[in-house]
Design a protein around this motif. Sequence first.
Motif, PDB file in Angstrom:
ATOM      1  N   GLN A  56       0.830  -1.203   0.000  1.00 44.02           N
ATOM      2  CA  GLN A  56       0.000   0.000   0.000  1.00 44.02           C
ATOM      3  C   GLN A  56       0.869   1.260   0.000  1.00 44.02           C
ATOM      4  OE1 GLN A  56      -2.531  -0.552   3.422  1.00 44.02           O
ATOM      5  NE2 GLN A  56      -4.039  -1.769   2.277  1.00 44.02           N
ATOM      6  N   ARG A  57       1.974   1.214   0.727  1.00 44.32           N
ATOM      7  CA  ARG A  57       2.872   2.376   0.750  1.00 44.32           C
ATOM      8  C   ARG A  57       3.474   2.622  -0.632  1.00 44.32           C
ATOM      9  NH1 ARG A  57       3.984   0.844   6.192  1.00 44.32           N
ATOM     10  NH2 ARG A  57       5.555  -0.693   5.534  1.00 44.32           N
ATOM     11  N   ASN A  72       0.757   4.213  -2.782  1.00 44.43           N
ATOM     12  CA  ASN A  72       0.534   5.614  -2.397  1.00 44.43           C
ATOM     13  C   ASN A  72       1.679   6.497  -2.875  1.00 44.43           C
ATOM     14  OD1 ASN A  72      -1.892   5.062  -1.118  1.00 44.43           O
ATOM     15  ND2 ASN A  72      -0.933   4.682   0.865  1.00 44.43           N
ATOM     16  N   ALA A 124      -4.758   2.988  -2.327  1.00 48.25           N
ATOM     17  CA  ALA A 124      -4.335   1.734  -1.707  1.00 48.25           C
ATOM     18  C   ALA A 124      -5.126   0.529  -2.236  1.00 48.25           C
ATOM     19  CB  ALA A 124      -4.496   1.830  -0.193  1.00 48.25           C
TER      20      ALA A 124
END
Length: 323
Positions: free
Chosen positions: A81-82, A85, A91
């Motif tokens: 997810q990081r 982003n 996400a």
Amino acid sequence: MALTNTQYNSIMRLYEQRQTKNRHLRDERIHYVYTHVSGYQKLDESVATLSVAQGKKMLNGDPNALSELKECLHKLTKDKQRLLNAAGLPADFLEPVFDCPDCRDTGYVDGKKCHCFRQAEIELLYQQSKLKDVLEKENFDTLSYDFFEGEQLAAFQTAVNKCRDFARSFSRLGSNLFFYGTVGTGKTFLSNCIARESIESGHSVIYFSASSLFDTLSRNAFDYKNQESLDYLYNDLYNCDLLVIDDLGTEQSTPFTLSHLFTCLNERLIRRKSMIISTNLSLPELKERYQDRIFSRITSNFEFCKLTGPDIRMCKKRLTNRK
């Protein structure tokens, strides 16, 4: 409601198309991320590797293997997810895609039709009834009493109430309605009002003028190359929730039309499927034109609604010409 097989299959094909479209969309997103988000593919592939490794530990009796797997998967999810982003992507960018998240594009939730299936039913029924444009103009909301007065007004109001009751209950009772009377007194309009209410409540409605119905049947009756299409037509005629035959008596009176009218009436009565028939013929004319067995089926199984009064179409035309 009970859709015909043809209608049900048509809707299910729409869901198959949605599923295929959304699978392709997700595949395209995965390809984009693997190509443009550095490190994401490696993390994705490590999920499978980790799962296999921890699975072996569980089989070997390691009591901590499952909790370790959950913890590692949670960390990998956060790491992915990081990365998304950081690349300016949401996400959930690679989550499965659905037109309807409630049923996940299956049409059903807990074994029951989803609201999106219900909407697809209504849209299909409008399209197949060939009435959409007409019903936007001819319905109970646009109905007017302006052209009636006195006893004729009272009679028309009674007819409208009868039609409202029929629209609410026909599918439960298997009832039938027969409009007759002079030209232009609202028989077709009231039929359309009922059709609109029926479609809006999710019932299948097929509308034919008598002439177009028998023309369609006669064109296809001996076309063996299109036998499957003819079978579908008969299936729909006999099994739709409501069949509307408008202007009975305008078709050519031949042994073919008489035979097919009787068969259609008989099949739908046996199956307790509702009908609306309208005609400009008087009852003596109806009896003279059609065989006794047809006249008997109608008089024994239909509720009669006689409409009299001014020719509404002519009244509207005169008002238009004055403007």
